[in-house]
Enzyme design. Structure first.
Site, PDB file in Angstrom:
ATOM      1  N   GLU A  35       8.113   2.518   9.056  1.00  0.00           N
ATOM      2  CA  GLU A  35       8.480   3.276  10.262  1.00  0.00           C
ATOM      3  C   GLU A  35       9.951   3.632  10.229  1.00  0.00           C
ATOM      4  O   GLU A  35      10.772   2.890   9.685  1.00  0.00           O
ATOM      5  CB  GLU A  35       8.108   2.507  11.540  1.00  0.00           C
ATOM      6  CG  GLU A  35       8.556   1.058  11.588  1.00  0.00           C
ATOM      7  CD  GLU A  35       9.876   0.849  12.317  1.00  0.00           C
ATOM      8  OE1 GLU A  35      10.603   1.841  12.539  1.00  0.00           O
ATOM      9  OE2 GLU A  35      10.192  -0.313  12.636  1.00  0.00           O
ATOM     10  N   ARG A  38      10.003  -8.403  14.487  1.00  0.00           N
ATOM     11  CA  ARG A  38       8.642  -7.912  14.214  1.00  0.00           C
ATOM     12  C   ARG A  38       8.597  -6.386  14.171  1.00  0.00           C
ATOM     13  O   ARG A  38       7.653  -5.771  14.670  1.00  0.00           O
ATOM     14  CB  ARG A  38       7.646  -8.471  15.232  1.00  0.00           C
ATOM     15  CG  ARG A  38       7.628  -9.992  15.277  1.00  0.00           C
ATOM     16  CD  ARG A  38       6.528 -10.508  16.167  1.00  0.00           C
ATOM     17  NE  ARG A  38       5.219 -10.300  15.554  1.00  0.00           N
ATOM     18  CZ  ARG A  38       4.668 -11.103  14.656  1.00  0.00           C
ATOM     19  NH1 ARG A  38       5.327 -12.162  14.214  1.00  0.00           N
ATOM     20  NH2 ARG A  38       3.475 -10.842  14.166  1.00  0.00           N
ATOM     21  N   CYS A  72      11.209   2.339   3.085  1.00  0.00           N
ATOM     22  CA  CYS A  72      10.787   1.753   1.807  1.00  0.00           C
ATOM     23  C   CYS A  72      11.809   0.757   1.279  1.00  0.00           C
ATOM     24  O   CYS A  72      11.439  -0.310   0.760  1.00  0.00           O
ATOM     25  CB  CYS A  72      10.519   2.842   0.784  1.00  0.00           C
ATOM     26  SG  CYS A  72      11.977   3.822   0.316  1.00  0.00           S
ATOM     27  N   HIS A 106      13.626   6.193  -3.241  1.00  0.00           N
ATOM     28  CA  HIS A 106      12.495   5.285  -3.092  1.00  0.00           C
ATOM     29  C   HIS A 106      12.768   4.037  -3.919  1.00  0.00           C
ATOM     30  O   HIS A 106      13.458   4.094  -4.946  1.00  0.00           O
ATOM     31  CB  HIS A 106      11.192   5.942  -3.547  1.00  0.00           C
ATOM     32  CG  HIS A 106       9.972   5.134  -3.221  1.00  0.00           C
ATOM     33  ND1 HIS A 106       9.698   4.695  -1.944  1.00  0.00           N
ATOM     34  CD2 HIS A 106       8.958   4.663  -4.000  1.00  0.00           C
ATOM     35  CE1 HIS A 106       8.560   4.011  -1.943  1.00  0.00           C
ATOM     36  NE2 HIS A 106       8.103   3.967  -3.179  1.00  0.00           N
ATOM     37  N   ASP A 115       4.674  -2.153  -4.514  1.00  0.00           N
ATOM     38  CA  ASP A 115       5.288  -1.272  -3.517  1.00  0.00           C
ATOM     39  C   ASP A 115       4.653  -1.560  -2.162  1.00  0.00           C
ATOM     40  O   ASP A 115       3.449  -1.375  -1.977  1.00  0.00           O
ATOM     41  CB  ASP A 115       5.052   0.188  -3.913  1.00  0.00           C
ATOM     42  CG  ASP A 115       5.824   1.180  -3.046  1.00  0.00           C
ATOM     43  OD1 ASP A 115       6.456   0.743  -2.065  1.00  0.00           O
ATOM     44  OD2 ASP A 115       5.782   2.386  -3.342  1.00  0.00           O
TER      45      ASP A 115
END
Length: 282
Positions: free
Chosen positions: A58, A83, A88, A128, A142
């Protein structure tokens, strides 16, 4: 920093485990996983799947104009204590901390993704992050990508690797990179030389602040379900079950948006971020 020979003949640069930083029991409770008896392949599979199914990708920080931090204490606080999910780099760097604390040998790798599998590699290098894990052979892991496999991918395997999320194939390019092909679509390209965490900081700042970045300032969210995934791009919610789109709608009502976001991703928001209208989900 220690250096160990990798199974594939490369040199794996690994940060030492940080048991003083990682509360392993709290992290395992966050993802609903038991402490493994040993750092083996079977345990790695369980840990990766549990992470994907409990910690969402997110970009809420991007919608608030904030630059996320990948500092170990920051990502652990965000994911374990608060939480939340993350991008990535946050998700994979945090997972690397957990794996190292459990005895796994982990290296950070950097690369770039395709935008929704439709365009050539966009963004700068290290947009990434993927983890390389050394066991009896080398695996790529990943937990920060909506098209990621639920199980580690064998680096040496040139054929199709069947996974609950579909068919995966690793293509080794002539210049030494590795591309991940998912159900016939190339999703990312990774360089195989080790990276340090600092190598990703400038890219994270760019992704969070640059108006030239695809989706800059917009909300992306995705989490794995037992049968597929649920993704959101701004107010457009998309759900896939067994590879088939089963839900696709625009959450125009604020109360519905807040309810769905909490139910799907476990994150309670006080109000809906200022999101631009979009006509296509993810």
């Amino acid at each position: 920093m220690t250096t160990t020979p990798a199974q594939d003949g490369l040199t794996a640069t690994e940060a030492p485990p940080r048991p003083d930083v990682v509360d392993v029991d709290a992290y395992l409770a966050r993802i609903g996983a038991e402490r493994p008896a040993r750092p083996d392949y079977e345990a790695l599979c369980r840990l990766q799947e549990r992470h994907l199914m409990t910690v969402p990708f997110e970009t809420l920080d991007f919608t608030l104009g904030e630059v996320p931090s990948m500092r170990d204490t920051d990502v652990l606080d965000k994911i374990v204590n608060r939480r939340r999910g993350g991008g990535c780099g946050e998700l994979n760097s945090a997972f690397a901390l957990l794996l190292r604390a459990l005895g796994y040998r982990v290296t950070l790798l950097g690369g770039r993704v395709l935008h929704n599998g439709k365009h050539y590699f966009r963004g700068v290098h290290n947009g990434h992050m993927v983890l390389r894990v050394e066991l009896e052979e080398t695996y790529l892991v990943d937990v920060g990508f909506r098209w990621a496999s639920r199980r580690p991918l064998r680096l040496r395997e040139r054929g199709v690797q069947t996974d609950p999320h579909g068919e995966y194939r690793l293509v080794h390019t002539p210049d030494g990179d590795v591309e991940m092909v998912h159900d016939g679509v190339t999703r990312w390209r990774i360089e195989m030389h080790p990276r340090d965490l600092d190598d990703f900081n400038a890219v994270l700042w760019y992704c969070a602040t640059s108006p030239d970045m695809p989706g800059a300032g917009q909300l992306w969210a995705s989490i794995v379900t037992p049968d597929g995934r649920v993704s959101m791009f701004n107010r457009v919610l998309t759900e896939y079950t067994d590879g088939v789109r089963t839900d696709y709608r625009t959450l125009t009502d604020d109360d519905e948006f807040l309810r769905e976001f909490e139910n799907r991703y476990g994150i309670r928001l006080e109000k809906v971020p200022d999101l631009a209208p979009v006509t296509e989900g993810v």
